[in-house]
Design an enzyme around this catalytic site. Structure first.
Site, PDB file in Angstrom:
ATOM      1  N   CYS A  98       0.825  -1.205   0.000  1.00  0.00           N
ATOM      2  CA  CYS A  98       0.000   0.000   0.000  1.00  0.00           C
ATOM      3  C   CYS A  98       0.865   1.262   0.000  1.00  0.00           C
ATOM      4  O   CYS A  98       1.444   1.593  -1.024  1.00  0.00           O
ATOM      5  CB  CYS A  98      -1.002  -0.024   1.158  1.00  0.00           C
ATOM      6  SG  CYS A  98      -2.301   1.223   0.974  1.00  0.00           S
ATOM      7  N   ILE A 154      -7.416  -0.242   1.550  1.00  0.00           N
ATOM      8  CA  ILE A 154      -7.762   0.893   2.399  1.00  0.00           C
ATOM      9  C   ILE A 154      -7.171   2.163   1.790  1.00  0.00           C
ATOM     10  O   ILE A 154      -5.951   2.320   1.784  1.00  0.00           O
ATOM     11  CB  ILE A 154      -7.248   0.678   3.835  1.00  0.00           C
ATOM     12  CG1 ILE A 154      -7.934  -0.556   4.436  1.00  0.00           C
ATOM     13  CG2 ILE A 154      -7.494   1.909   4.699  1.00  0.00           C
ATOM     14  CD1 ILE A 154      -7.405  -0.957   5.786  1.00  0.00           C
ATOM     15  N   HIS A 191      -3.303  -5.123   1.770  1.00  0.00           N
ATOM     16  CA  HIS A 191      -2.668  -5.362   3.067  1.00  0.00           C
ATOM     17  C   HIS A 191      -2.755  -6.823   3.506  1.00  0.00           C
ATOM     18  O   HIS A 191      -3.586  -7.156   4.354  1.00  0.00           O
ATOM     19  CB  HIS A 191      -3.350  -4.511   4.133  1.00  0.00           C
ATOM     20  CG  HIS A 191      -3.190  -3.039   3.934  1.00  0.00           C
ATOM     21  ND1 HIS A 191      -2.034  -2.373   4.254  1.00  0.00           N
ATOM     22  CD2 HIS A 191      -4.032  -2.106   3.442  1.00  0.00           C
ATOM     23  CE1 HIS A 191      -2.167  -1.095   3.958  1.00  0.00           C
ATOM     24  NE2 HIS A 191      -3.376  -0.899   3.468  1.00  0.00           N
ATOM     25  N   GLU A 193      -1.017  -8.159   5.574  1.00  0.00           N
ATOM     26  CA  GLU A 193      -0.693  -8.176   7.011  1.00  0.00           C
ATOM     27  C   GLU A 193      -1.935  -7.968   7.888  1.00  0.00           C
ATOM     28  O   GLU A 193      -1.877  -8.173   9.092  1.00  0.00           O
ATOM     29  CB  GLU A 193       0.395  -7.140   7.327  1.00  0.00           C
ATOM     30  CG  GLU A 193      -0.043  -5.668   7.339  1.00  0.00           C
ATOM     31  CD  GLU A 193      -0.146  -5.030   5.948  1.00  0.00           C
ATOM     32  OE1 GLU A 193      -0.067  -5.760   4.934  1.00  0.00           O
ATOM     33  OE2 GLU A 193      -0.316  -3.786   5.900  1.00  0.00           O
TER      34      GLU A 193
END
Lengths: 215, 318
Positions: A98, A154, A191, A193
């Site tokens: 990102c 996001i 993402h 993660e």
């Protein structure tokens, strides 16, 4: 979370190699701790990197999600830029997620911030719009088995164009590239993660291992 | 492993979100997207700004987000009167000036102000005690919004009630507009200390603890299991220097809000830049010494303990 056994840990000889790998996560700002937890679950030594001197001895580096303008500013303020180029040039594996993808790009469609030019891609920031336009999607990831990957976007960027030698390894249904790889460099617009699915982290570990073997 | 599992639902609040989605109302927002944006703000500084120019200064200094306001808290305090949501034109101007996320405040319980902020494209709504509360008993039902919310808290029970209502980020309240760090420290220590206590409790004790805290039981269980709040936790209310920001980070919060502390200081761009750097290198005293040099005067302070009761913003919220 259910831990997926890493493909690369199936025999003890490889387990030794894995246990020697060391991955850093740039810890200037953002969700660096989530990356560190993910690598540690895979049995990989992972450390926070706050100063350029801490790049020494690393086999791989992740630039995490966060605010790209902030991360670029802190990278320049603390003298990381030249050191990051040197790290990648000497074969260290690099992954931007990102904001990290924005930071390592060659070019942005926005005038600001000035990216580091560590990967030959052109990136558009906040491509999907504002926070209310954030979304999740599922798609195949070329080189990763086990079914579609759930991805969290996001205020995410997309890759507008790639240079020679950069492979697109995942796309949205409309064809927009959201994961790209070029040799020892990886960038994802989403993402991994933030999910329990460690397959992209395992993919990066395999890249790190390749680089460590070459060196 | 099931790659299609929804990790957000592995947390108690993920379960709330799932229940909400599966209930009679249509899906609004996604817990992982809402709480995920706060994850991206960690280690960062969120700055109060009242003009597009200030927003640019904040972005250039490395702020991870700006809070669009008509008046910073110290001016709200000075002016008195009813403090409300900002003018949409002002919020638009700030949204158009910067590429970082923009937050804005709604009054406690004023869900229509929140609806307006969501319609404007605000990235995070602060249901804030700095504005005059609109409801004496109830906070906004934050599950009804796609826009995520941050809420203030002075202790763990208050934090978990707000999360139970759908807040995707918490900030300890401190005492806004004073430049006095003491309440920010008190509230952060209160929240973090209660978390440590619950973490070490016997499971048998947790229901009574939930009753005593006035907190949802499933969230108390989650805190017991994980040793942390289910959402990102920043500090706010009184941070005026780089050392203040580093103090809060060392105590254990994940980032800071700076309200009046930047644009009420002598040299806002330098103070903003210094607080950003101190929030990254909060654990490095040599760096902090360098960062703290030559910044000019910090904002003029107001001792929080000398405030009359009716001027204590920390008391607002239920």
């Amino acid at each position: 979370m259910v831990e997926t056994p890493s493909v690369s840990r199936q025999n003890s000889g490889e387990a030794d190699e894995i246990s020697q790998l060391k991955i850093g996560v740039l810890a200037l700002q953002g969700d660096f701790i989530e990356h560190i937890h993910m690598f540690r679950k895979l049995g990989i030594e992972a450390v926070e990197v706050r100063k350029p001197s801490q790049l020494a001895g690393l086999d791989g580096l992740v630039i995490p999600g966060g605010e790209s303008t902030t991360i670029v500013k802190l990278i320049n303020m603390f003298g990381f830029a030249a050191e990051l180029h040197a790290f990648v040039d000497r074969g260290g594996a690099l992954w931007g997620t990102c904001a990290g993808m924005i930071v390592i790009a060659r070019e942005l469609t926005d005038p600001y911030p000035e990216p580091l030019g560590l990967m030959d891609i052109c990136v558009s920031r906040n491509w999907f719009g504002r926070q209310v336009d954030s979304f999740e999607d599922q798609f195949e990831f070329n080189g990763i088995e086990g079914g579609p990957f759930l991805a969290v976007f996001i205020r995410a960027p997309v890759v507008e164009s790639v240079g020679d030698g950069v492979d697109v390894i995942a796309r949205l249904a409309d064809g927009k590239p959201v994961a790209v790889r070029s040799g020892n460099r990886l960038a994802t617009a989403f993402h991994p993660e933030l999910t329990d699915d460690s397959r992209v982290h395992e993919y990066f570990v395999a890249m790190v291992k390749e680089g460590a073997t070459v060196r | 492993m099931d790659s299609t599992s929804t990790p957000g639902t592995s947390t108690a609040n993920g379960t709330h979100a799932k229940a909400w989605r599966e209930g009679s109302k249509p899906e609004v927002g996604n817990w992982r997207e809402k709480s995920g944006l706060a994850q991206m703000l960690k280690g960062g500084v969120i700055m109060d700004v009242v003009t597009p120019d200030q927003a640019k200064i904040a972005e250039d200094a490395g702020a991870v987000s700006v809070m669009a306001l008509e008046r910073v808290p110290s001016d709200i305090r000075r002016d008195g009167g009813v403090a409300r949501m900002s003018d949409p034109d002002l919020i638009d101007g700030i949204i158009n000036a910067v590429s970082i996320p923009v937050m804005a405040k709604a009054r406690i319980g004023h869900f229509v102000e929140a609806q307006v902020l969501e319609a404007l494209g605000v990235d995070y709504c602060d249901e804030s005690e700095v504005l005059t509360p609109a409801d004496k008993a109830y906070h906004i039902n934050k599950w009804e919004f796609k826009m995520p919310f941050v809420c203030g808290a002075t202790n763990l029970g208050e934090a978990l009630r707000r999360i139970g209502e759908g807040a995707a980020m918490i900030r300890t309240k401190g005492e806004a507009g004073t430049g006095d760090i003491v309440n920010a420290v008190t509230h952060a220590r209160e929240v973090l200390g209660e978390i440590r206590k619950i973490q070490h409790m016997d499971e048998q004790e947790l229901m009574t603890e939930a009753k005593n805290l006035g907190a949802p039981f499933d969230l108390v269980l989650e805190v017991h299991r994980t040793g942390k709040l289910p959402v990102v936790n920043f500090a706010a209310g009184g941070i005026a220097t780089p050392a203040d920001a580093a103090l809060m980070m060392q105590i254990g919060v994940e980032g800071v809000f700076v309200g009046s502390g930047i644009f009420k200081s002598e040299n806002p761009p330098m103070m903003a830049d210094a607080i950003v750097r101190a929030t990254t290198h909060y654990n490095d005293p040599d760096m902090l010494a360098e960062i703290s040099r030559g910044l000019g005067d910090a904002m003029a302070g107001l001792e929080a303990s000398k405030l009359p009761d009716d001027q204590r913003l920390e008391k607002r919220g239920w």
